[in-house]
Write a protein that holds these residues in place. Structure first.
Motif, short mmCIF file in Angstrom:
data_model
loop_
_atom_site.label_atom_id
_atom_site.label_comp_id
_atom_site.label_asym_id
_atom_site.label_seq_id
_atom_site.Cartn_x
_atom_site.Cartn_y
_atom_site.Cartn_z
N PRO A 195 46.31 20.85 -80.50
CA PRO A 195 44.91 20.43 -80.61
C PRO A 195 44.83 18.90 -80.72
N TRP A 196 43.91 18.32 -79.98
CA TRP A 196 43.70 16.87 -80.00
C TRP A 196 42.34 16.56 -80.60
N VAL A 197 42.22 15.39 -81.22
CA VAL A 197 40.93 14.87 -81.66
C VAL A 197 40.69 13.56 -80.92
N MET A 198 39.50 13.40 -80.36
CA MET A 198 39.15 12.20 -79.61
C MET A 198 37.70 11.84 -79.88
N PHE A 218 49.95 16.49 -68.51
CA PHE A 218 49.19 17.60 -69.09
C PHE A 218 47.75 17.18 -69.35
N GLU A 219 46.88 18.21 -69.43
CA GLU A 219 45.48 18.01 -69.80
C GLU A 219 45.35 18.25 -71.29
N PRO A 220 44.86 17.27 -72.05
CA PRO A 220 44.79 17.45 -73.51
C PRO A 220 43.78 18.52 -73.91
N ASP A 221 44.13 19.29 -74.90
CA ASP A 221 43.23 20.29 -75.47
C ASP A 221 42.39 19.60 -76.54
N VAL A 222 41.26 19.02 -76.12
CA VAL A 222 40.41 18.26 -77.04
C VAL A 222 39.54 19.26 -77.81
N ARG A 223 40.04 19.63 -78.96
CA ARG A 223 39.37 20.65 -79.76
C ARG A 223 38.36 20.04 -80.71
N TYR A 224 38.56 18.76 -81.04
CA TYR A 224 37.68 18.10 -82.02
C TYR A 224 37.18 16.78 -81.44
N GLU A 225 35.90 16.54 -81.58
CA GLU A 225 35.28 15.29 -81.13
C GLU A 225 34.56 14.63 -82.30
N THR A 226 34.87 13.37 -82.57
CA THR A 226 34.13 12.60 -83.56
C THR A 226 34.37 11.12 -83.31
N ALA A 227 33.31 10.33 -83.48
CA ALA A 227 33.45 8.87 -83.38
C ALA A 227 33.94 8.26 -84.68
N LEU A 229 36.62 7.42 -87.04
CA LEU A 229 38.08 7.36 -87.02
C LEU A 229 38.70 7.82 -88.34
N GLN A 230 37.97 7.66 -89.44
CA GLN A 230 38.49 8.15 -90.71
C GLN A 230 38.57 9.68 -90.71
N ALA A 231 37.59 10.31 -90.09
CA ALA A 231 37.63 11.77 -89.94
C ALA A 231 38.79 12.18 -89.03
N GLN A 232 39.03 11.40 -87.98
CA GLN A 232 40.17 11.70 -87.11
C GLN A 232 41.48 11.63 -87.88
N ILE A 233 41.62 10.60 -88.70
CA ILE A 233 42.85 10.44 -89.48
C ILE A 233 43.05 11.63 -90.41
N ARG A 234 41.99 12.09 -91.06
CA ARG A 234 42.11 13.23 -91.97
C ARG A 234 42.55 14.49 -91.22
N LEU A 235 42.04 14.67 -90.02
CA LEU A 235 42.46 15.83 -89.23
C LEU A 235 43.94 15.75 -88.86
N ILE A 236 44.40 14.55 -88.57
CA ILE A 236 45.82 14.39 -88.22
C ILE A 236 46.70 14.58 -89.45
N GLU A 237 46.37 13.93 -90.54
CA GLU A 237 47.20 14.01 -91.74
C GLU A 237 47.27 15.43 -92.30
N ALA A 241 45.48 18.22 -85.95
CA ALA A 241 45.29 17.58 -84.65
C ALA A 241 46.29 16.44 -84.47
N VAL A 242 46.37 15.98 -83.22
CA VAL A 242 47.12 14.77 -82.89
C VAL A 242 46.14 13.85 -82.14
N ALA A 243 46.47 12.57 -82.04
CA ALA A 243 45.57 11.63 -81.38
C ALA A 243 46.30 10.36 -81.01
N LEU A 244 45.71 9.59 -80.11
CA LEU A 244 46.18 8.24 -79.82
C LEU A 244 45.35 7.28 -80.67
N MET A 245 46.02 6.50 -81.50
CA MET A 245 45.31 5.65 -82.45
C MET A 245 45.78 4.20 -82.34
N PRO A 246 44.83 3.24 -82.31
CA PRO A 246 45.21 1.82 -82.33
C PRO A 246 45.62 1.41 -83.74
#
Length: 303
Positions: A195-198, A218-227, A229-237, A241-246
């Motif tokens: 699962p990816w978050v973007m 591969f085509e990413p399975d974008v299961r979670y969408e949110t602008a 970034l703190q929410a994205q980090i919580r999902l990864i930790e 989910a996994v993500a590409l993060m700057p």
């Protein structure tokens, strides 16, 4: 003599598209906007607007006046900057649009610098997505924007905006800690099927992330969408989910995420943009300098 305020209303209509949007932006009633545009049409002695379905379309003569209104506003902005430059202290009001990770990593230090060194400058910050904020800065809703640019995804360009790079940061694959991971991952390709978050579609980071995954096969399975970034980090930790993060998102905080380099290293560019007409404004210039100092300190801390 054409009234400048009515010319500005016409320019706002060309930018925002509807009388209702102009009225909302300028805190007027739609009827007041329509009335003033009618007066301007009589002053000009030519038809400026025509019906196109439910919308109003500007005539070629109106477009000439819109361009002239932009020139007048630029002249007035330069005049204001010249007046401010004669003062013994830097003062004024700046409205800045900034995206989330820059708001978290750069703005606190820059605002602190301004409070200590230029206390007579009032800085107001609004969070905006870069693509929207660049347009709004060009339209004079903001004095400056802090925006981002991803590899192979050019930011929108607007006439009369001066863009200047602040810093760059690497983009890496952010993975959950080993104890919460759904399965072992040691490369971008092995993250296929997870699962990816973007960010939502249309964001530069989303386009970059999808293209990076596709180049990896591969085509990413974008299961979670949110602008957020703190929410994205919580999902990864938390292992969801996994993500590409700057790298700038980690400024000033620790994380349990595992960070892997991409097969082809990539860096995001963070930049400021302001109108050329405000180039001599002491308040805008000092704030841009404060942002550049904040970016330098952030880069040193990440190193």
């Amino acid at each position: 003599m054409l009234d400048v305020r009515r010319l500005v209303l016409l320019r706002e209509l060309s930018i925002r598209g509807t009388v209702a949007a102009v009225a909302e932006a300028l805190n007027l009633t739609p009827s007041a906007v329509s009335q003033q545009l009618g007066v301007l049409e009589r002053e000009a002695g030519v038809q400026l607007l025509r019906k196109a379905g439910r919308r109003l379309q500007l005539t070629p003569q109106a477009e000439v006046l819109v361009a002239a209104a932009g020139d007048v506003l630029d002249t007035l902005e330069r005049a204001q900057a010249s007046v401010e430059s004669t003062l013994t202290t830097v003062q004024g009001r700046i409205r800045v649009a900034v995206f989330q990770s820059a708001a978290l990593a750069l703005m606190p230090s820059a605002l602190r610098t301004m409070a200590l060194e230029h206390p007579d400058v009032r800085v107001e910050m609004v969070q905006r997505e870069p693509e929207t904020a660049l347009n709004e800065t060009w339209a004079r809703d903001f004095d400056m924007v802090v925006a981002e640019r991803y590899p192979a995804h050019a930011a929108p360009r607007f006439p009369g905006l001066d863009a200047r790079d602040l810093t760059t940061d690497p983009v890496r694959l952010a993975l959950p800690p080993v104890e919460t991971a759904l399965r072992p991952v040691d490369s971008l390709a092995s993250a296929a099927g997870l699962p990816w978050v973007m960010e939502p579609r249309g964001a530069a980071s989303r386009h970059f992330a999808e293209q990076t995954c596709r180049r990896a096969g591969f085509e990413p399975d974008v299961r979670y969408e949110t602008a957020d970034l703190q929410a994205q980090i919580r999902l990864i930790e938390s292992g969801n989910a996994v993500a590409l993060m700057p790298d700038l998102v980690w400024a000033g905080r620790s994380t349990s995420c595992r960070l892997l380099e991409l097969p082809v290293p990539a860096r995001r560019t963070i930049f400021t943009a302001q109108r050329l007409a405000s180039a001599d404004s002491p308040a805008v210039s000092t704030f841009r300098d404060a942002l550049e100092r904040a970016a330098s300190m952030s880069g040193n801390a990440r190193s």
